[in-house]
Write an enzyme that holds these catalytic residues in place. Structure first.
Site, PDB file in Angstrom:
ATOM      1  N   ASP A  93       1.251  -1.268  -0.240  1.00 24.87           N
ATOM      2  CA  ASP A  93      -0.047   0.332   0.404  1.00 24.87           C
ATOM      3  C   ASP A  93       0.484   1.141   0.393  1.00 24.87           C
ATOM      4  OD1 ASP A  93       1.094   0.701   2.963  1.00 24.87           O
ATOM      5  OD2 ASP A  93      -1.235  -0.107   3.792  1.00 24.87           O
ATOM      6  N   ASP A 270      -7.214  -7.810   3.605  1.00 22.34           N
ATOM      7  CA  ASP A 270      -6.193  -7.726   3.586  1.00 22.34           C
ATOM      8  C   ASP A 270      -6.180  -6.931   5.333  1.00 22.34           C
ATOM      9  OD1 ASP A 270      -4.396  -5.121   4.947  1.00 22.34           O
ATOM     10  OD2 ASP A 270      -5.384  -4.998   3.067  1.00 22.34           O
TER      11      ASP A 270
END
Length: 372
Positions: A93, A270
């Site tokens: 990310d 996630d």
């Protein structure tokens, strides 16, 4: 190097779908759960242990990796996967969520975000281009645009401003990324924002779909809203996303939330919860949570879960795990984390099987009854 996503089967009763990602030669069945390895390690597990849980893809965090070990180290080693010797797939990310959670330590403008390191107070400035440059050095298979994540209870005007900024940054990230050789083997995802507001979610989804990213993430959820609010937002926003692309819900691993999200067509998840809770003495099982620190397990000769095939359940009793915790042994978080990560992969495999056999609705009801 390549990236493909194929939907293999759709549920006849819901929007759940079974799919397969092939990225740079690695096959990933979806829906998929990605264990979190924030700082180039899934806490308490070696890469071999991660592989043995049947995890095919893990997540790491750009913000933390930029701070430590630093981009110069990762560049020397050819990226984070080589640095940590992980042979599976990886998603990073952008670090946007971490930066915006700093609140008092950051300043935002349309060019990017200035923040102070939580480690030593040193100043950094993340821009769309600098984040792309960092993610190129880090070298994950899936990478994310810089975005602004607003709180679930933020005002309409604030969320709208943050959404427009997210769109501007997404455009800049994509333009820069697409101009580099990295676009041949790193695949960039756009992050849909818009908070709890239906019209903003619709606008954000449509704007990003028009930019034609390889995959899409639903951001700004799992940030304090109720499970019902999350499900309501998902049910609306999924109407406007591209069904031919993988769709990723960030920061979610609660079984209820995964089941509801899969029902709406989410493919990727996630969360740190399975590993964090393991270190804090909570084992996930198909019949609910086992809080192994409870004194009732001191003499218990049964395993955490009879049907579990993980190393922990094949070898150790609840009494032994309780003992390891009471004596603060390093082995405790290792064995607990092995179990919880394997639980998540067993859960996802059962979920995929239910879609393949077109009994997902029944499976969802059964699991909801077991957990809640």
């Amino acid at each position: 190097m390549s990236f493909t996503f194929n939907v293999l089967k759709n549920s006849s009763q819901t929007s759940a779908r079974l799919g397969k990602i092939n990225i740079n030669g690695i096959e990933i069945d979806t829906p998929v759960f990605m264990p979190v390895g924030t700082k180039a390690t899934v806490k308490a597990l070696t890469p071999l242990m991660i592989e043995e849980t049947e995890s095919k893809i893990i997540l790491a965090n750009t913000y933390h990796l930029v701070l430590k070990p630093g981009l110069e180290v990762l560049k020397k080693f050819g990226g984070v996967k080589k640095f940590m010797n992980w042979k599976g797939a990886m998603l990073t990310d952008s670090g946007g969520f971490q930066v915006f959670s700093l609140a008092k330590l950051r300043k935002i403008n349309d060019d990017g975000v200035e923040f102070s390191s939580h480690i030593d107070g040193s100043k950094y400035f993340f821009t769309p281009r600098s984040v792309m440059e960092a993610e190129h050095i880090i070298g994950a298979d899936f990478i994310m645009c810089l975005d602004e994540c607003s709180k679930h209870d933020a005002s309409y005007d604030y969320v709208k401003e943050a959404m427009f900024r997210t769109h501007k940054w997404a455009k800049e990230c994509k333009e820069y990324h697409d101009s580099t050789p990295n676009s041949e083997y790193q695949y960039l995802g756009g992050i849909i924002q818009g908070g709890m507001f239906d019209d903003l979610r619709k606008e954000s989804a449509e704007t990003l779909v028009n930019m034609d990213f390889p995959f899409y993430s639903i951001g700004g959820l799992s940030v304090g809203e109720t499970p019902e609010q999350m499900h309501e937002v998902l049910s609306k926003v999924m109407l406007y996303t591209n069904k031919q692309k993988p769709r990723y819900l960030m920061g979610v691993s609660e079984p209820r939330d995964i089941l509801n999200a899969v029902m709406e067509g989410i493919d990727m998840f996630d969360c740190v919860m399975p590993t964090r809770n393991a270190r804090n003495g909570e084992a996930f099982t198909m019949n609910g949570i086992v809080r192994i620190r409870n004194s009732k397990y001191r003499m218990d000769d049964t395993v955490l879960e009879e049907d579990c095939d993980c190393y922990t359940c094949k070898n150790f009793s609840k009494a032994y795990l309780n003992h390891l915790d009471k004596t603060h042994e390093i082995l405790f978080p290792i064995l607990m984390t092995i179990h919880n990560v394997r639980f998540m992969q067993r859960f996802m495999k059962d979920l995929r099987n239910s879609i393949e056999n077109d009994v997902f609705s029944d499976y969802r009801k059964d699991m909801m009854n077991k957990f809640y």
